[in-house]
Design an enzyme around this catalytic site. Structure first.
Site, PDB file in Angstrom:
ATOM      1  N   TYR A 276       2.113  11.952 -10.911  1.00  0.00           N
ATOM      2  CA  TYR A 276       1.658  10.802  -9.978  1.00  0.00           C
ATOM      3  C   TYR A 276       1.146   9.720 -10.835  1.00  0.00           C
ATOM      4  O   TYR A 276       1.615   8.442 -10.612  1.00  0.00           O
ATOM      5  CB  TYR A 276       0.295  11.338  -9.184  1.00  0.00           C
ATOM      6  CG  TYR A 276      -0.145  10.235  -8.455  1.00  0.00           C
ATOM      7  CD1 TYR A 276       0.339   9.601  -7.467  1.00  0.00           C
ATOM      8  CD2 TYR A 276      -1.463   9.725  -8.660  1.00  0.00           C
ATOM      9  CE1 TYR A 276       0.015   8.502  -6.553  1.00  0.00           C
ATOM     10  CE2 TYR A 276      -2.075   8.813  -7.687  1.00  0.00           C
ATOM     11  CZ  TYR A 276      -1.456   8.183  -6.663  1.00  0.00           C
ATOM     12  OH  TYR A 276      -2.024   7.234  -6.058  1.00  0.00           O
TER      13      TYR A 276
ATOM     14  N   HIS B 164     -49.059   7.186  31.851  1.00  0.00           N
ATOM     15  CA  HIS B 164     -49.129   6.902  33.487  1.00  0.00           C
ATOM     16  C   HIS B 164     -50.236   6.151  33.794  1.00  0.00           C
ATOM     17  O   HIS B 164     -51.213   5.531  32.898  1.00  0.00           O
ATOM     18  CB  HIS B 164     -49.548   8.457  34.251  1.00  0.00           C
ATOM     19  CG  HIS B 164     -48.663   9.624  33.842  1.00  0.00           C
ATOM     20  ND1 HIS B 164     -47.087   9.520  33.893  1.00  0.00           N
ATOM     21  CD2 HIS B 164     -48.939  10.851  33.141  1.00  0.00           C
ATOM     22  CE1 HIS B 164     -46.666  10.638  33.466  1.00  0.00           C
ATOM     23  NE2 HIS B 164     -47.617  11.510  33.397  1.00  0.00           N
ATOM     24  N   PRO B 165     -50.036   5.412  35.119  1.00  0.00           N
ATOM     25  CA  PRO B 165     -50.930   4.475  35.476  1.00  0.00           C
ATOM     26  C   PRO B 165     -52.496   4.704  35.203  1.00  0.00           C
ATOM     27  O   PRO B 165     -52.863   5.953  35.579  1.00  0.00           O
ATOM     28  CB  PRO B 165     -50.784   4.293  36.926  1.00  0.00           C
ATOM     29  CG  PRO B 165     -49.081   4.625  37.076  1.00  0.00           C
ATOM     30  CD  PRO B 165     -49.014   5.734  36.249  1.00  0.00           C
ATOM     31  N   GLY B 166     -53.210   4.012  34.724  1.00  0.00           N
ATOM     32  CA  GLY B 166     -54.636   4.140  34.581  1.00  0.00           C
ATOM     33  C   GLY B 166     -54.841   4.986  33.162  1.00  0.00           C
ATOM     34  O   GLY B 166     -56.199   5.141  32.785  1.00  0.00           O
ATOM     35  N   VAL B 167     -53.905   5.573  32.358  1.00  0.00           N
ATOM     36  CA  VAL B 167     -54.282   6.377  31.484  1.00  0.00           C
ATOM     37  C   VAL B 167     -54.373   5.513  30.223  1.00  0.00           C
ATOM     38  O   VAL B 167     -53.694   4.475  29.689  1.00  0.00           O
ATOM     39  CB  VAL B 167     -52.918   7.164  31.034  1.00  0.00           C
ATOM     40  CG1 VAL B 167     -52.901   7.893  29.826  1.00  0.00           C
ATOM     41  CG2 VAL B 167     -52.831   8.329  32.259  1.00  0.00           C
TER      42      VAL B 167
ATOM     43  N   LYS C  22       2.713   5.813 -10.767  1.00  0.00           N
ATOM     44  CA  LYS C  22       2.013   4.576 -10.579  1.00  0.00           C
ATOM     45  C   LYS C  22       2.120   3.592 -11.707  1.00  0.00           C
ATOM     46  O   LYS C  22       2.193   2.196 -11.484  1.00  0.00           O
ATOM     47  CB  LYS C  22       0.579   4.906  -9.860  1.00  0.00           C
ATOM     48  CG  LYS C  22       0.382   5.724  -8.965  1.00  0.00           C
ATOM     49  CD  LYS C  22       0.873   5.164  -7.844  1.00  0.00           C
ATOM     50  CE  LYS C  22       0.042   4.373  -7.115  1.00  0.00           C
ATOM     51  NZ  LYS C  22       0.474   3.718  -5.708  1.00  0.00           N
TER      52      LYS C  22
ATOM     53  N   ASN D 214     -11.305   6.264  -6.418  1.00  0.00           N
ATOM     54  CA  ASN D 214     -11.319   6.931  -5.254  1.00  0.00           C
ATOM     55  C   ASN D 214     -11.737   5.864  -4.109  1.00  0.00           C
ATOM     56  O   ASN D 214     -12.774   5.438  -4.255  1.00  0.00           O
ATOM     57  CB  ASN D 214     -12.183   7.952  -5.292  1.00  0.00           C
ATOM     58  CG  ASN D 214     -11.792   9.243  -6.511  1.00  0.00           C
ATOM     59  OD1 ASN D 214     -10.684   9.932  -6.066  1.00  0.00           O
ATOM     60  ND2 ASN D 214     -12.371   9.186  -7.404  1.00  0.00           N
TER      61      ASN D 214
ATOM     62  N   LEU E 287       0.683  -0.994   0.204  1.00  0.00           N
ATOM     63  CA  LEU E 287       0.058   0.087  -0.034  1.00  0.00           C
ATOM     64  C   LEU E 287       0.683   1.314   0.018  1.00  0.00           C
ATOM     65  O   LEU E 287       0.224   2.307  -0.325  1.00  0.00           O
ATOM     66  CB  LEU E 287      -1.053  -0.146   1.231  1.00  0.00           C
ATOM     67  CG  LEU E 287      -1.680  -1.027   1.335  1.00  0.00           C
ATOM     68  CD1 LEU E 287      -2.554  -1.151   2.855  1.00  0.00           C
ATOM     69  CD2 LEU E 287      -2.878  -1.264   0.280  1.00  0.00           C
TER      70      LEU E 287
END
Length: 386
Positions: free
Chosen positions: A118, A297-300, A122, A147, A64
């Site tokens: 470059y 909430h409870p009971g809702v 290569k 890329n 690499l």
């Protein structure tokens, strides 16, 4: 090709040159997950003269190392051509001297097709290392990579994806000089999976020009890239995220998130409270609805409405609940109970009015998925008590 995985009773010795670079860092992490490998790393801290000694203790080489942004063009020759020549000579010598099978992967670039400094370096590196293909004990694979993007790629260097992700994640501007410029992209994980497949004895895919290639390869314009990343950034405000589970969107989103600074790892979302409890929308999607949760909430009792086409999935996370349904035409009734102790999904059915009551002694927490994003102008939600 020799399947290195079949060499029993010994570790496969892997050499990574350029292991401190973007691809190298990802590769080191991936290979660290395997117990059948012994990995050596050749970095900028080493000299080319040390490379032959590394090769003596290697079965598999992933080359690499290279130069792509030098201070002077002459560095292309030293970093790309001469280093590759040193490696090729060391591999040929070792293969002849020991009779060992050695596999070499060269990570080249599609820039090798260009006549810039470059690209020329290569291409020359490819030509230098191509002679290894003539060696009876050496397997050579040259990848011309487009890329490459993914986590840990350096921004403001030579990757527009990395630069855009870095800037977008920090609310910094990005410069789009030509929105119609086309990018060819491969994700780093796909690159590495092809490397490892060769290590495990599989033949690589070849391009029409004879080079090993990585698939999938994605095409996107610079303008589309900027727009996509902008949508990712704004998703924390809109709560809407589009199709990030497959393809290019998946790996682009993963890459974008990897550039978030630590202070942005979490973000607040709105919550809506009333005497019944709290309701919070977490995530919306363009094609697969939205995810929310609420407390009671409870009971809702919450709900007491029906839908023509919308459907929902309810999952009680904590507490106890009773779900009730009534058919809007026949008045047929149905009820069921569920709790957070035993996960069970309850679906609402179009044409049935429904509600949910907290029958426990503590606040109830319920996760909800709806198959569409709530539209206040067209809610498909009609009040109708049981």
């Amino acid at each position: 090709m020799v399947n290195l995985q079949r060499q029993r009773n010994k570790l496969t010795r892997v050499l990574i040159t350029g292991s401190d670079g973007f691809i190298g860092q990802n590769l080191r992490l991936l290979l660290s997950e395997r117990q059948d490998l012994e990995v050596q790393c050749f970095t900028k801290q080493h000299t080319p003269a040390q490379l032959p000694e590394f090769v003596k203790h290697t079965d598999f080489i992933i080359h690499l190392a290279g130069v792509n942004r030098p201070q002077h063009p002459d560095e292309f020759q030293a970093g790309n051509v001469q280093l590759t020549q040193t490696l090729a000579y060391a591999v040929a010598h070792e293969a002849k001297a020991s009779g060992r099978d050695i596999t070499v992967i060269l990570a080249s670039s599609t820039q090798a097709e260009q006549d810039n400094p470059y690209g020329l370096s290569k291409r020359q590196a490819e030509e230098v290392i191509s002679k290894l293909a003539l060696e009876p004990c050496v397997s050579l694979h040259v990848f011309r990579l487009p890329n490459v993007f993914g986590k840990w790629c350096k921004p403001n260097y030579n990757s527009v994806v990395a630069t855009f992700c870095h800037n977008m994640a920090r609310d910094l501007p990005v410069q789009v000089h030509d929105p119609n410029a086309l990018l060819s992209l491969v994700h780093v994980d796909d690159v590495l999976s092809h490397f490892v497949a060769i290590m495990d004895g599989k033949e690589p895919l070849l391009s029409p020009s004879g080079f090993a290639q990585v698939l999938p390869q994605y095409q996107i314009t610079v303008g589309q890239l900027a727009q996509t990343l902008t949508e990712f950034r704004e998703s924390r405000i809109t709560l809407t995220l589009q199709g990030v589970g497959v393809g290019l969107q998946r790996v682009l989103y993963s890459t974008y998130v990897s550039y978030l600074p630590q202070q942005a790892f979490a973000y607040d979302i709105p919550q809506y409270q009333d005497p019944r409890g709290t309701f919070v929308e977490m995530l919306k999607t363009g094609t697969t609805g939205q995810i929310s949760y609420f407390t009671a909430h409870p009971g809702v009792t919450r709900g007491g409405h029906y839908h023509h086409a919308k459907t929902e999935k309810f999952l009680v996370i904590k507490g106890q609940a009773q779900f009730r349904f009534r058919h809007m035409q026949t008045n047929e009734m149905h009820s069921l109970e569920t709790s957070g102790d035993k996960p069970k999904v309850v679906e609402t059915i179009p044409g049935w009015t429904h509600d949910i009551t907290n029958t426990g002694a503590e606040d109830m927490l319920v996760m909800v998925w709806a198959n569409e994003i709530f539209d206040r102008a067209h809610p498909d939600t009609y009040r109708c008590p049981i």
